[in-house]
Every structure is written in structure tokens, then in C-alpha cells.
Design a protein around this motif. Structure first.
Motif, mmCIF file in Angstrom:
data_model
loop_
_atom_site.group_PDB
_atom_site.id
_atom_site.type_symbol
_atom_site.label_atom_id
_atom_site.label_comp_id
_atom_site.label_asym_id
_atom_site.label_seq_id
_atom_site.Cartn_x
_atom_site.Cartn_y
_atom_site.Cartn_z
ATOM 1 N N ARG A 60 0.835 -1.359 0.076
ATOM 2 C CA ARG A 60 0.044 -0.053 0.156
ATOM 3 C C ARG A 60 0.572 1.316 -0.073
ATOM 4 O O ARG A 60 0.741 2.244 -0.593
ATOM 5 C CB ARG A 60 -1.149 0.098 1.105
ATOM 6 N N VAL A 61 1.909 1.134 0.700
ATOM 7 C CA VAL A 61 2.624 2.492 0.939
ATOM 8 C C VAL A 61 3.564 2.667 -0.294
ATOM 9 O O VAL A 61 3.716 4.009 -0.629
ATOM 10 C CB VAL A 61 3.836 2.314 2.036
ATOM 11 N N LEU A 79 -0.468 -4.866 -8.385
ATOM 12 C CA LEU A 79 -1.454 -5.246 -7.320
ATOM 13 C C LEU A 79 -0.759 -4.865 -6.022
ATOM 14 O O LEU A 79 0.288 -4.826 -5.717
ATOM 15 C CB LEU A 79 -1.526 -7.058 -7.400
ATOM 16 N N GLU A 80 -1.722 -4.399 -5.218
ATOM 17 C CA GLU A 80 -1.482 -4.046 -3.782
ATOM 18 C C GLU A 80 -1.587 -5.035 -2.628
ATOM 19 O O GLU A 80 -3.016 -5.562 -2.500
ATOM 20 C CB GLU A 80 -2.320 -2.749 -3.427
ATOM 21 N N GLU A 81 -0.727 -5.395 -1.922
ATOM 22 C CA GLU A 81 -0.778 -6.096 -0.584
ATOM 23 C C GLU A 81 -1.260 -5.032 0.362
ATOM 24 O O GLU A 81 -0.586 -4.026 0.518
ATOM 25 C CB GLU A 81 0.510 -6.693 -0.199
ATOM 26 N N ARG A 233 -12.059 -6.106 1.475
ATOM 27 C CA ARG A 233 -12.477 -6.926 2.719
ATOM 28 C C ARG A 233 -11.766 -8.309 2.765
ATOM 29 O O ARG A 233 -11.427 -8.376 3.566
ATOM 30 C CB ARG A 233 -13.796 -6.711 2.940
ATOM 31 N N THR A 234 -12.103 -8.900 1.817
ATOM 32 C CA THR A 234 -11.624 -10.263 1.429
ATOM 33 C C THR A 234 -10.164 -10.325 1.513
ATOM 34 O O THR A 234 -9.449 -11.362 2.316
ATOM 35 C CB THR A 234 -12.112 -11.200 0.173
ATOM 36 N N LEU A 235 -9.438 -9.564 0.846
ATOM 37 C CA LEU A 235 -8.085 -9.530 0.856
ATOM 38 C C LEU A 235 -7.392 -9.141 2.077
ATOM 39 O O LEU A 235 -6.562 -9.819 2.668
ATOM 40 C CB LEU A 235 -7.653 -8.392 -0.293
ATOM 41 N N VAL A 236 -7.907 -8.404 2.963
ATOM 42 C CA VAL A 236 -7.324 -7.962 4.208
ATOM 43 C C VAL A 236 -7.652 -9.151 5.306
ATOM 44 O O VAL A 236 -6.685 -9.680 5.906
ATOM 45 C CB VAL A 236 -8.105 -6.716 4.827
#
Length: 354
Positions: A60-61, A79-81, A233-236
Motif C-alpha cells: 500500500r505504501v 497489485l497492492e498487498e 475486505r476479503t483481501l485484508v
């Protein structure tokens, strides 16, 4: 089968402190020329992969600076972790997105912090790895013939196949001590682990189901959410439950289904200041200097001091790096331990320096 590239660009690069920081990690820095390690990595593989088939995984950063550096690439391919969980999770996230597009695919995984001197030879080896993945239901890794007992690299022990370029992998060893690395090099049946892997998507899923069932389940959850609602939400939720573990520890060391292809294309993993020093050519006293630097009776050293005049006298085998708010001085042989400084700063409330 369609071919996809996964570039891992989510690391922080703590061993390159004080230049590499949380908001500006090593993969987006320019160590050689006017382009970053990440940009060089993407540029190297563009001749082999379609642009829309190159996926870059970051966090994200770093997502905005990565997007800026790769502005010609589709934003959906970056793609963002939600937070870092090491290379297993990184590869899992990209695999989920590729599954949602094309389950019958081949993926090749690339770290974003390598230097490659011979790019044409590199392209040839990558093409061979793709063919090997097509024709074998195995994980294919690329190994590099070691020319010194480097302690900053992982090693692959192999059983040579004299009738085929693909050799059976016997063991993986992560960053050994000097005596062990020396024994590996002398034995002749060890290669450096380049961190480049190729596989059919179905093959890595089978391996994950056996060795990392939590990640296998997480990939399926993310894949289902990509085309539905509630993806973020699922990813987190999925990432919050995953182990922080590398693909080497999670799968490679446990699998009995790994083959290695030798590569000789001037490879270097730029993991710390010492490996960067080795990748550059020095002056007559084997020093690398950046900035207005005076040296006398100083040898085999890396001195990066762009902010002010710096004089170094009578020292050997040192790293000296100066930024506007911090200075690093260490022996080259202790370059791996620079990451401990970042741990110290974090524990002592000095986040402004990391």
C-alpha cells in the motif's frame, strides 16, 4: 498456454539504510544510471512477455511511486498487498489474479532487485525455463554457478542430469555462514538460488495445497472475490491469517518436485551495500566513491557522500553512506547486519529515520 510474469516489488530494503526508507525502498531507487531496479527488471522482460501479462506486486505504501515509475502499464496489473507477508503471500496474490483471467497458464516469478549484465542470454534462459515449465509438471528454478562463497545468497544442491539441461533439486539452503558457503562452492554440486521460478499455475497450486494449505485456501477466496463484491475486505481478512514466510521455506525446501536450470547471464542479487559495491567497478585503489570525496591510503571501500565534502584516510573494506539526516559506517563484511539498525530505530521510537 498463456505466459504471465510476476514481479515481486514489496520489500523495504532495510539492508540499504539510510538511503532505502519505508516510503522509498531500494527497488524504486536508481543505483545504476537513471532508472530504478524495478524499472530495469520490467524493461528486461518486456521482450518475452506481453505488457498486459506482467503483474507487479507491491504494498500500500509503495503503490503510488510504483505506478509513477511504470506509468505505461495498466493500473490493474499493479497489485497492492494490504501489508507485507513475505514472498509466499506475494506470489499467492498474483496467482489469484492470474487464475481469475486464465487458469491454464504458466507463470514466471522475478524479484525486482537483481542486476543482469547479459540481457540477451537472460532472455534465452527465460525462454528455456518457459519451455521447461510447459513440458514438465514440476517447479522450475534458475540456478547460478557460484564464483565465491557468498553468504548473502541462498544455495541449491542439485543432482546433475548429463542428458538434460534440467537437474533434479536435492536441497535448498538459505544464506549459510562463510565456512558452509565455502564448502558448498568447493563441493561443485551447489548453485546460487536466483529466486526466479517458473511453473504451470496448476503445479504451484498442487504444491501449495500440500505444503501451505492456508495459502491455497486464501488464493481461492481472493480469486472468487476478484469478480464479485467485497474484494478489499476479503483481501485484508485473508492476509491477516497468512503466515509470514518465504516461498523458499514454505514450498521449495519441502517439495520433491523441483528442477533447476543453470543460468549464466551476469546475475547479481543487490541485497546490501557490499553486493552493490561488488556490482560496480572501482578506481585504481578499488574504491567506489559518490560525491565530493577525498581518499588517501583507503582501499576496497564504498563511500557515498553526496551532501558534503568527505575525506577518508587509512581505511579498508568499509561502507560509508551519508544522507541529510543519517550516516552509516560499517565493515563491508557486516553489511547484512545493517537491517539491525532499522530494528533499533523502530524499537526506540525513531520512525522518522526509517
Amino acid at each position: 498456454m498463456e505466459i504471465y510474469a510476476i514481479i515481486m516489488a514489496g520489500g523495504v530494503g532495510t539492508r540499504f539504510w539510510p538511503v532505502s526508507r519505508e516510503t522509498k525502498p531500494k527497488q524504486i531507487l536508481n543505483f545504476h544510471g537513471d532508472t530504478s531496479l524495478l524499472q530495469n527488471t520490467v524493461s528486461r522482460i518486456e521482450k518475452v512477455f506481453k505488457q498486459e501479462n506482467i503483474f507487479v506486486v507491491t504494498n500500500r505504501v509503495h503503490k503510488l511511486p510504483v505506478k509513477d515509475q511504470l506509468s505505461k502499464y495498466p493500473k490493474v496489473n499493479i497489485l497492492e498487498e494490504p501489508f507485507g507477508k513475505n514472498t509466499s503471500a506475494c506470489i499467492g496474490l498474483a496467482t489469484a489474479h492470474i487464475l481469475s483471467i486464465n487458469p491454464e497458464s504458466i507463470c514466471i516469478v522475478f524479484p525486482s532487485d537483481h542486476l543482469i549484465d547479459e540481457e540477451e542470454t537472460f532472455e534465452e534462459v527465460i525462454s528455456k525455463a518457459i519451455d521447461a515449465a510447459k513440458n514438465n509438471e514440476s517447479i522450475i528454478t534458475i540456478g547460478i554457478d557460484p564464483d565465491e562463497p557468498e553468504t548473502g545468497y541462498g544455495y541449491i544442491q542439485f543432482e546433475e542430469n548429463k542428458n538434460n539441461a534440467l537437474n533434479k533439486v536435492l536441497t535448498f539452503a538459505e544464506k549459510p555462514g562463510y565456512a558452509t558457503a565455502k564448502r558448498f562452492v568447493e563441493a561443485g554440486d551447489f548453485l546460487w538460488n536466483s529466486g526466479i521460478f517458473a511453473w504451470q499455475t496448476s503445479v504451484i497450486l498442487d504444491e501449495l495445497q500440500i505444503h501451505m494449505p492456508d495459502l491455497f485456501s486464501g488464493i481461492n477466496e481472493i480469486t472468487s472475490a476478484i469478480k464479485g463484491s467485497g474484494y478489499d475486505r476479503t483481501l485484508v481478512e485473508v492476509y491477516g491469517q497468512l503466515k509470514n514466510i518465504s516461498i523458499d521455506y514454505g514450498v521449495m525446501e519441502k517439495s520433491r518436485n523441483v528442477l533447476v536450470l543453470k543460468g549464466d547471464f551476469g546475475w547479481r542479487d543487490i541485497g546490501n551495500w557490499q553486493s552493490l559495491y561488488k556490482s560496480e567497478s572501482g578506481n585504481s585503489e578499488e574504491n567506489i566513491v559518490k560525491g565530493q570525496v577525498y581518499t588517501e591510503k583507503t582501499k576496497n571501500s564504498y563511500i557515498n557522500a553526496p551532501n558534503k565534502f568527505t575525506a577518508v584516510i587509512g581505511l579498508e573494506d568499509i561502507i560509508f553512506v551519508d544522507t541529510h539526516d543519517a550516516t552509516l559506517i560499517c565493515k563491508k563484511s557486516h553489511a547484512q547486519e545493517v537491517k539491525n539498525i532499522v530494528d533499533h530505530l523502530r524499537l526506540n521510537g525513531m520512525k522518522h529515520l526509517i
